[in-house]
Scaffold this motif. Sequence first.
Motif, PDB file in Angstrom:
ATOM      1  N   ALA A  15      65.589  63.537  22.661  1.00 36.21           N
ATOM      2  CA  ALA A  15      65.246  62.574  23.711  1.00 36.21           C
ATOM      3  C   ALA A  15      63.977  61.813  23.344  1.00 36.21           C
ATOM      4  O   ALA A  15      63.883  60.601  23.578  1.00 36.21           O
ATOM      5  N   GLU A  16      63.024  62.507  22.764  1.00 30.24           N
ATOM      6  CA  GLU A  16      61.779  61.843  22.355  1.00 30.24           C
ATOM      7  C   GLU A  16      62.034  60.798  21.270  1.00 30.24           C
ATOM      8  O   GLU A  16      61.272  59.836  21.143  1.00 30.24           O
ATOM      9  N   ARG A  17      63.111  60.989  20.514  1.00 30.53           N
ATOM     10  CA  ARG A  17      63.464  60.011  19.476  1.00 30.53           C
ATOM     11  C   ARG A  17      64.357  58.895  20.010  1.00 30.53           C
ATOM     12  O   ARG A  17      64.834  58.064  19.246  1.00 30.53           O
ATOM     13  N   GLY A  18      64.626  58.893  21.307  1.00 27.44           N
ATOM     14  CA  GLY A  18      65.364  57.788  21.906  1.00 27.44           C
ATOM     15  C   GLY A  18      66.841  58.037  22.142  1.00 27.44           C
ATOM     16  O   GLY A  18      67.595  57.085  22.400  1.00 27.44           O
ATOM     17  N   LEU A  19      67.302  59.293  22.097  1.00 28.09           N
ATOM     18  CA  LEU A  19      68.736  59.580  22.235  1.00 28.09           C
ATOM     19  C   LEU A  19      69.327  58.996  23.508  1.00 28.09           C
ATOM     20  O   LEU A  19      70.362  58.314  23.470  1.00 28.09           O
ATOM     21  N   PHE A  20      68.703  59.221  24.639  1.00 24.72           N
ATOM     22  CA  PHE A  20      69.344  58.836  25.901  1.00 24.72           C
ATOM     23  C   PHE A  20      69.283  57.329  26.128  1.00 24.72           C
ATOM     24  O   PHE A  20      70.189  56.764  26.751  1.00 24.72           O
ATOM     25  N   ASP A  21      68.271  56.680  25.619  1.00 26.72           N
ATOM     26  CA  ASP A  21      68.275  55.213  25.648  1.00 26.72           C
ATOM     27  C   ASP A  21      69.442  54.678  24.832  1.00 26.72           C
ATOM     28  O   ASP A  21      70.118  53.716  25.232  1.00 26.72           O
ATOM     29  N   TRP A  22      69.705  55.292  23.686  1.00 24.91           N
ATOM     30  CA  TRP A  22      70.826  54.878  22.846  1.00 24.91           C
ATOM     31  C   TRP A  22      72.160  55.160  23.530  1.00 24.91           C
ATOM     32  O   TRP A  22      73.063  54.307  23.531  1.00 24.91           O
ATOM     33  N   LEU A  23      72.296  56.345  24.129  1.00 27.86           N
ATOM     34  CA  LEU A  23      73.557  56.710  24.784  1.00 27.86           C
ATOM     35  C   LEU A  23      73.900  55.726  25.904  1.00 27.86           C
ATOM     36  O   LEU A  23      75.085  55.412  26.124  1.00 27.86           O
ATOM     37  N   ARG A  24      72.908  55.236  26.596  1.00 29.82           N
ATOM     38  CA  ARG A  24      73.164  54.301  27.701  1.00 29.82           C
ATOM     39  C   ARG A  24      73.754  52.980  27.211  1.00 29.82           C
ATOM     40  O   ARG A  24      74.299  52.220  28.008  1.00 29.82           O
ATOM     41  N   THR A  25      73.680  52.713  25.925  1.00 30.40           N
ATOM     42  CA  THR A  25      74.224  51.458  25.376  1.00 30.40           C
ATOM     43  C   THR A  25      75.604  51.643  24.740  1.00 30.40           C
ATOM     44  O   THR A  25      76.182  50.663  24.262  1.00 30.40           O
TER      45      THR A  25
END
Length: 259
Positions: A15-25
Amino acid sequence: MRIISLNVNGVKAAAERGLFDWLRTQDADVICLQDIRVTAPELEQDPYWLDGYWQYCFEAETPSQGGVAIYTRVAPKAIIMGLGFESADRYGRFMQADFDKLSIGSLLLPSGRDGDADLNQKFKFMEDFANYLNKQRRKRREFIYCGSLYVAHLKLDVKNWRDCQNEPGFMAPERAWMDEIFGNMGYVDALREVTRESELYSWWPNSEQAENLNLGLRFDYQFLTPGLRRFVKQAKIPRNARFSQHAPVIIDYDWTLSI
């Protein structure tokens, strides 16, 4: 239907590496995560919550030692946690979401790369899970297993296969196990159903050389019952979407989830 499967090596770090921001796209219908290393109540909090998804987790007895999760846009008819044998359930290695005519599972095998005890545990798990898969074939429904298996099946799934033959992840007994699943049992490797492209790896050692030279192995899969073979539309493992040692496996199916 789009399914994303990913071994996160700890969901906090991912998550700190941006996983959930990526998943939302990504417009995924189902997301299967492995090796989450948190408890179920922790996963229900920010930043791990995804709006628009039902979220389920099977945690390990010691949360830092495994666990799997499933996010789905369609509420399942049932959630099944565990496989009924100790080497799986103690470490939260499997859970399954049941929909109409289709079940989707999130699966985590021991890596076998942490010494003899870990390798022996892996072989025991493989034996028990093969027996489980054999029984599942008798059921009148289709299955998709999203698995971080820590086994590369074919030579084209390993960058330097000659150098890896005696290493956990590409040993002869492990590859024979895969041969049995995709051979006699009839399960289908979704990615290889639509491409024979080489260098589609999903795991890399933690080293700058491995990254620069793409010294990877394909340890992560979506594999299916044969009735789903014709529904696989496209598959990819995007190397640039890296939130752990593993890359996500993304498969699109000509299938609509329903309950």
